[in-house]
Design an enzyme around this catalytic site. Structure first.
Site, PDB file in Angstrom:
ATOM      1  N   ASP A 115       0.836  -1.197   0.000  1.00 61.59           N
ATOM      2  CA  ASP A 115       0.000   0.000   0.000  1.00 61.59           C
ATOM      3  C   ASP A 115       0.874   1.253   0.000  1.00 61.59           C
ATOM      4  O   ASP A 115       1.985   1.249   0.537  1.00 61.59           O
ATOM      5  CB  ASP A 115      -0.904   0.029   1.233  1.00 61.59           C
ATOM      6  CG  ASP A 115      -2.194  -0.739   1.027  1.00 61.59           C
ATOM      7  OD1 ASP A 115      -2.619  -0.888  -0.130  1.00 61.59           O
ATOM      8  OD2 ASP A 115      -2.776  -1.198   2.030  1.00 61.59           O
ATOM      9  N   ARG A 123      -1.451  -0.911  -8.786  1.00 63.21           N
ATOM     10  CA  ARG A 123      -2.782  -0.421  -8.425  1.00 63.21           C
ATOM     11  C   ARG A 123      -2.778   1.101  -8.506  1.00 63.21           C
ATOM     12  O   ARG A 123      -1.966   1.769  -7.862  1.00 63.21           O
ATOM     13  CB  ARG A 123      -3.153  -0.849  -7.005  1.00 63.21           C
ATOM     14  CG  ARG A 123      -4.511  -0.295  -6.528  1.00 63.21           C
ATOM     15  CD  ARG A 123      -4.670  -0.453  -5.024  1.00 63.21           C
ATOM     16  NE  ARG A 123      -4.607  -1.836  -4.621  1.00 63.21           N
ATOM     17  CZ  ARG A 123      -4.257  -2.234  -3.390  1.00 63.21           C
ATOM     18  NH1 ARG A 123      -3.908  -1.354  -2.470  1.00 63.21           N
ATOM     19  NH2 ARG A 123      -4.227  -3.520  -3.098  1.00 63.21           N
TER      20      ARG A 123
END
Length: 302
Positions: free
Chosen positions: A128, A178
């Site tokens: 992340d 992402r």
């Protein structure tokens, strides 16, 4: 800030409507809660990425406990035959990145341990992205991890001015990226502030990733971005499955199912753990557009 207020947390959790809101977006605090939510999503044709909540860890024992939680959930996914369709998302600040002096070293060691466990389970890890002060460190750790675990996924945030260039650097074969808009409150010097500028940046970044040789992961609930991603996939001759859509647990579940039923790969970001309050409040309070979105999502599940 609301996300750091225990007083507000106690007030929120004491209200029945709030507890309902929490369970809608966070399936629970325990490993088994995450695994059961994963099973339900997979059985409905969706894929999953699990996030054990927590960040900004300044305690080595807490970082180690986070690693243990990931090893536990990965073992459970493997044991129950779910790992092929479920990966994990890891915040480096939760596994030691913020520790004084030794942060990067500890984060790399801990992330490597999780990556190794994920590979043994038959799945992958995505790192992340957090606030802009950690971007260079996170990308550096990503490069180090990819030497042994090239399947490790990256996350880039379109509201940062630097991200289009980062997309070009990461749009290579085998690179999973992402692309999200971003959820942190960043200064104008590093991030676009106007919603339309963020949207335009997202599209520019999406064009780079869809036109590149990597594996784009379109993390957006915005119907326009979903449509644009589909059009870019067609324009670039991408087959379904050479990219995927990603959406948060509890947000637009009907759209998640619609895309999956149309043959698209859709992955649901499932957060779990005791630190749910910061996750929920950051999306409700720190960016006004997210507050509006959550209010609308409570009225309609479309």
């Amino acid at each position: 800030m609301l996300s750091r207020s225990d007083k507000v947390k106690n007030f929120v959790t004491a209200m029945p409507v709030s507890s309902g809101i929490v369970s809608r977006y966070v399936p629970g605090e325990a490993t088994q809660d995450a695994v059961e939510a994963t099973r339900e999503l997979i059985e409905s044709g969706l894929h999953v990425t699990l996030d054990f909540l927590g960040e900004d860890t300044l305690d080595r024992e807490q970082a180690d406990a986070t690693v243990a939680a990931y090893l536990d959930v990965l073992s459970a996914l493997a044991d129950q035959g779910l790992a092929r369709n479920a990966e994990v998302s890891v915040k480096l600040s939760a596994v030691g990145q913020s520790l004084a002096d030794v942060g990067e070293k500890v984060a790399i060691e801990n992330a490597r341990t999780i990556c190794h466990a994920a590979r043994n389970a038959g799945t992958t890890v995505t790192l992340d992205m957090e606030d802009h002060t950690t971007t260079d460190s996170t990308l550096g750790i990503l490069r180090e991890l990819r030497k042994d675990f090239p399947e490790t996924g990256a996350v880039l945030q379109a509201y940062l001015r630097r991200t289009e260039a980062d997309c070009r650097d990461l749009a290579y074969e085998g690179s999973r990226v992402r692309l999200c808009k971003g959820a942190y409150n960043e200064p104008e010097s590093v991030a676009f502030q106007d919603k339309h500028d963020v949207d335009k940046s997202y599209v520019r970044c999406l064009k780079v990733l869809m036109g590149g040789a990597g594996y784009p992961m379109i993390a957006s609930h915005d119907p326009r971005m979903v449509d644009i991603a589909g059009a870019l996939a067609t324009r670039n001759g991408r087959a379904q499955g050479s990219y995927e859509y990603q959406m948060l647990y509890g947000i637009r579940p009907d759209e998640q199912k619609r895309l999956a039923d149309a043959g698209e790969k859709v992955r649901v970001y499932v957060p779990y753990g005791q630190e749910w309050y910061g996750y929920l409040m950051r999306r409700l309070a720190e960016r006004p557009s997210n507050l509006t979105f959550f209010v609308h999502s409570l009225v309609s599940k479309k």
